[in-house]
Design a protein around this motif. Sequence first.
Motif, PDB file in Angstrom:
ATOM      1  N   PRO A 150      13.123   8.545  -0.336  1.00  0.00           N
ATOM      2  CA  PRO A 150      12.915   7.397  -1.223  1.00  0.00           C
ATOM      3  C   PRO A 150      11.806   7.695  -2.231  1.00  0.00           C
ATOM      4  N   GLN A 151      11.746   6.893  -3.278  1.00  0.00           N
ATOM      5  CA  GLN A 151      10.714   7.076  -4.290  1.00  0.00           C
ATOM      6  C   GLN A 151       9.362   6.536  -3.809  1.00  0.00           C
ATOM      7  N   PHE A 152       9.403   5.423  -3.096  1.00  0.00           N
ATOM      8  CA  PHE A 152       8.163   4.853  -2.555  1.00  0.00           C
ATOM      9  C   PHE A 152       8.299   4.673  -1.051  1.00  0.00           C
ATOM     10  N   VAL A 153       7.278   5.098  -0.332  1.00  0.00           N
ATOM     11  CA  VAL A 153       7.116   4.742   1.072  1.00  0.00           C
ATOM     12  C   VAL A 153       5.855   3.891   1.058  1.00  0.00           C
ATOM     13  N   ALA A 154       6.034   2.625   1.415  1.00  0.00           N
ATOM     14  CA  ALA A 154       4.923   1.676   1.270  1.00  0.00           C
ATOM     15  C   ALA A 154       4.755   0.865   2.550  1.00  0.00           C
TER      16      ALA A 154
ATOM     17  N   GLU B 182       0.866  -1.175   0.000  1.00  0.00           N
ATOM     18  CA  GLU B 182       0.000   0.000   0.000  1.00  0.00           C
ATOM     19  C   GLU B 182       0.907   1.231   0.000  1.00  0.00           C
ATOM     20  N   PHE B 183       0.679   2.145  -0.926  1.00  0.00           N
ATOM     21  CA  PHE B 183       1.525   3.333  -1.035  1.00  0.00           C
ATOM     22  C   PHE B 183       1.090   4.400  -0.052  1.00  0.00           C
ATOM     23  N   LEU B 184       2.051   4.842   0.770  1.00  0.00           N
ATOM     24  CA  LEU B 184       1.808   5.957   1.683  1.00  0.00           C
ATOM     25  C   LEU B 184       2.375   7.235   1.091  1.00  0.00           C
ATOM     26  N   GLY B 185       3.412   7.089   0.273  1.00  0.00           N
ATOM     27  CA  GLY B 185       4.035   8.235  -0.370  1.00  0.00           C
ATOM     28  C   GLY B 185       4.732   7.799  -1.637  1.00  0.00           C
ATOM     29  N   VAL B 186       4.642   8.651  -2.675  1.00  0.00           N
ATOM     30  CA  VAL B 186       5.316   8.385  -3.937  1.00  0.00           C
ATOM     31  C   VAL B 186       6.010   9.681  -4.348  1.00  0.00           C
ATOM     32  N   ASN B 187       7.305   9.601  -4.620  1.00  0.00           N
ATOM     33  CA  ASN B 187       8.050  10.779  -5.033  1.00  0.00           C
ATOM     34  C   ASN B 187       8.780  10.458  -6.322  1.00  0.00           C
ATOM     35  N   SER B 188       8.304  11.008  -7.420  1.00  0.00           N
ATOM     36  CA  SER B 188       8.899  10.664  -8.710  1.00  0.00           C
ATOM     37  C   SER B 188       9.916  11.691  -9.213  1.00  0.00           C
TER      38      SER B 188
END
Length: 118
Positions: A39-43, A27-33
């Motif tokens: 980080p790019q994904f906090v899941a 489950e994605f809590l944060g996405v930074n592209s």
Amino acid sequence: MAKLDKQELHNLAMNIVGKDLEDNGYEFLGVNSKLKRNPQFVALKNKKLHFVIVRAITYPENPRTFDKAFMENMKEHALKFNARTFYAGVGLANSSDYENPITNEEDYVVNYNGWQEI
């Protein structure tokens, strides 16, 4: 034919890793592209926090190789949040000739073996 820039290659890698994480129940809590934002994904999975660092790696570089010092810094940062740290290198190459750049009009090949824990 427009050659993909670093941000476009990064977005391609993000899509590949994001789909993999999603398919594996994260489950994605944060996405930074944005480039150079980590980080790019906090899941979240099984109530455990995961930081995933994504890198688009173009041929002939090895997508499994990463900057150890940088990843150790990321791991220390993740530990403050009681999170596990993963590296996901996505190798990308022009499918017709690996030596040519990746463009928006040609097929590409992907060398991706999932994420590895740091």
